[in-house]
Design a protein around this motif. Structure first.
Motif, mmCIF file in Angstrom:
data_model
loop_
_atom_site.group_PDB
_atom_site.id
_atom_site.type_symbol
_atom_site.label_atom_id
_atom_site.label_comp_id
_atom_site.label_asym_id
_atom_site.label_seq_id
_atom_site.Cartn_x
_atom_site.Cartn_y
_atom_site.Cartn_z
ATOM 1 N N ALA A 166 0.836 -1.208 0.000
ATOM 2 C CA ALA A 166 0.000 0.000 0.000
ATOM 3 C C ALA A 166 0.870 1.257 0.000
ATOM 4 O O ALA A 166 0.562 2.239 -0.686
ATOM 5 C CB ALA A 166 -0.923 -0.007 1.217
ATOM 6 N N ILE A 210 1.104 4.242 -2.982
ATOM 7 C CA ILE A 210 1.043 5.691 -2.807
ATOM 8 C C ILE A 210 2.169 6.367 -3.577
ATOM 9 O O ILE A 210 1.971 7.363 -4.283
ATOM 10 C CB ILE A 210 1.138 6.055 -1.310
ATOM 11 N N TRP A 215 -3.638 9.827 0.585
ATOM 12 C CA TRP A 215 -3.764 8.718 1.537
ATOM 13 C C TRP A 215 -5.217 8.280 1.666
ATOM 14 O O TRP A 215 -5.516 7.085 1.695
ATOM 15 C CB TRP A 215 -3.217 9.147 2.906
ATOM 16 N N ARG A 216 -6.117 9.240 1.716
ATOM 17 C CA ARG A 216 -7.539 8.920 1.908
ATOM 18 C C ARG A 216 -8.162 8.265 0.675
ATOM 19 O O ARG A 216 -9.258 7.724 0.749
ATOM 20 C CB ARG A 216 -8.320 10.183 2.274
ATOM 21 N N ASN A 217 -7.471 8.325 -0.450
ATOM 22 C CA ASN A 217 -7.984 7.702 -1.673
ATOM 23 C C ASN A 217 -7.334 6.354 -1.962
ATOM 24 O O ASN A 217 -7.436 5.850 -3.079
ATOM 25 C CB ASN A 217 -7.768 8.635 -2.872
ATOM 26 N N LEU A 218 -6.683 5.793 -0.980
ATOM 27 C CA LEU A 218 -6.077 4.475 -1.148
ATOM 28 C C LEU A 218 -7.175 3.466 -1.494
ATOM 29 O O LEU A 218 -8.228 3.432 -0.849
ATOM 30 C CB LEU A 218 -5.390 4.059 0.161
ATOM 31 N N TYR A 273 -6.725 -2.324 -0.263
ATOM 32 C CA TYR A 273 -5.682 -2.210 0.765
ATOM 33 C C TYR A 273 -6.335 -1.939 2.118
ATOM 34 O O TYR A 273 -7.518 -1.597 2.197
ATOM 35 C CB TYR A 273 -4.726 -1.075 0.408
ATOM 36 N N TRP A 307 -6.578 3.611 5.189
ATOM 37 C CA TRP A 307 -5.420 4.490 5.030
ATOM 38 C C TRP A 307 -4.790 4.861 6.366
ATOM 39 O O TRP A 307 -3.565 5.048 6.469
ATOM 40 C CB TRP A 307 -5.808 5.747 4.257
ATOM 41 N N GLU A 308 -5.601 4.941 7.431
ATOM 42 C CA GLU A 308 -5.053 5.289 8.743
ATOM 43 C C GLU A 308 -4.032 4.250 9.214
ATOM 44 O O GLU A 308 -2.992 4.590 9.789
ATOM 45 C CB GLU A 308 -6.173 5.413 9.792
ATOM 46 N N TYR A 355 -0.877 4.608 6.971
ATOM 47 C CA TYR A 355 -0.121 5.813 7.322
ATOM 48 C C TYR A 355 0.572 5.655 8.671
ATOM 49 O O TYR A 355 1.659 6.213 8.880
ATOM 50 C CB TYR A 355 -1.032 7.039 7.340
#
Length: 255
Positions: free
Chosen positions: A36, A40, A47-50, A54, A57-58, A61
């Motif tokens: 993941a 990116i 990140w929020r559009n991962l 996957y 995103w939290e 990250y």
């Protein structure tokens, strides 16, 4: 939705041994977390559009920031670079580095930045040092208003702290005065200034400088670093190391 693997099994085996594997209870496998992060860097999404294939995103990250702050990406880059050098019959540690900088625009998100008066770019500079194969040895990101010579001094201080055995540094005319004196006196390295040559076939650069220019050109294939989207300088540096790791893993898996 079925997850489509980004890393081949052989590539994951190369990276896996260098990934911290602590006792923290994990909901997601390390491999999909690493994939993941690479997604990116390569695709340049937020990140929020991962993608939903996957982990959230939290979670991704969290690992990115944890490994960034502990210099894990830089460490992995060092280990893989040494492996690549050994595979090509060279010493694990390089004795020659070539340095250059790249000014890139930042976004409206903010963070430290400045204006490169020479290139008329508002953003940041990426200072990188590579070995004679073009593998990234060290990276430093700073506001674009810092002159190349001063940014180069900071980069060489970082190189000196992390890499042993450096003897020669190749650089262009921007580093010919104070930088050359500082590096020679402080670290004992020999600084070779390689001026531009009028040869269109070689893109107007000397053979040594072409190596670092090629590495900078490779960055354009990774959308997250085609422009500087990061708020923190440390995140910008981590993205460059991740780009380098991706290239080194590819070299090792094909060797």
């Amino acid at each position: 939705m079925v997850h489509k693997t980004l890393l081949t099994d052989s590539e994951w085996q190369i990276i896996e041994k260098h990934i911290p594997n602590n006792t923290r209870k994990r909901k997601y496998p390390l491999r999909i977390i690493v994939e993941a992060i690479f997604y990116i860097v390569r695709m340049g999404c937020q990140w929020r559009n991962l993608p939903a294939t996957y982990p959230p995103w939290e979670s991704v990250y969290y690992y990115f920031s944890e490994w960034r702050d502990k210099d894990i990406f830089e460490h992995i880059n060092d280990m893989l670079r040494e492996q690549v050098r050994k595979c090509t019959g060279r010493n694990a540690s390089c004795s020659t580095v070539i340095i250059d900088s790249q000014s890139v625009k930042t976004t409206r998100r903010g963070g430290l930045r400045g204006i490169d008066g020479n290139k008329k770019i508002k953003g940041r500079k990426r200072h990188i040092a590579v070995d004679t194969q073009g593998n990234v040895v060290s990276c430093l990101v700073h506001p674009a208003n810092i002159h190349d010579a001063n940014g180069g001094k900071l980069l060489m201080r970082q190189v000196h702290e992390n890499i042993h055995g450096i003897k020669v540094v190749f650089a262009d005319n921007a580093y010919r005065k104070s930088f050359k004196e500082y590096v020679t006196k402080t670290f004992g390295y020999r600084v070779e200034i390689t001026p531009r040559i009028a040869d269109v076939a070689k893109n107007g650069v000397s053979p040594k400088r072409w190596v670092v220019e090629r590495t900078i050109a490779w960055m354009e294939s990774f959308r997250r670093i085609a422009k500087d989207y990061e708020y923190l300088l440390e995140s910008s540096q981590a993205m460059v190391y991740l780009m380098s790791i991706s290239l080194l893993v590819n070299k090792l898996s094909n060797s």
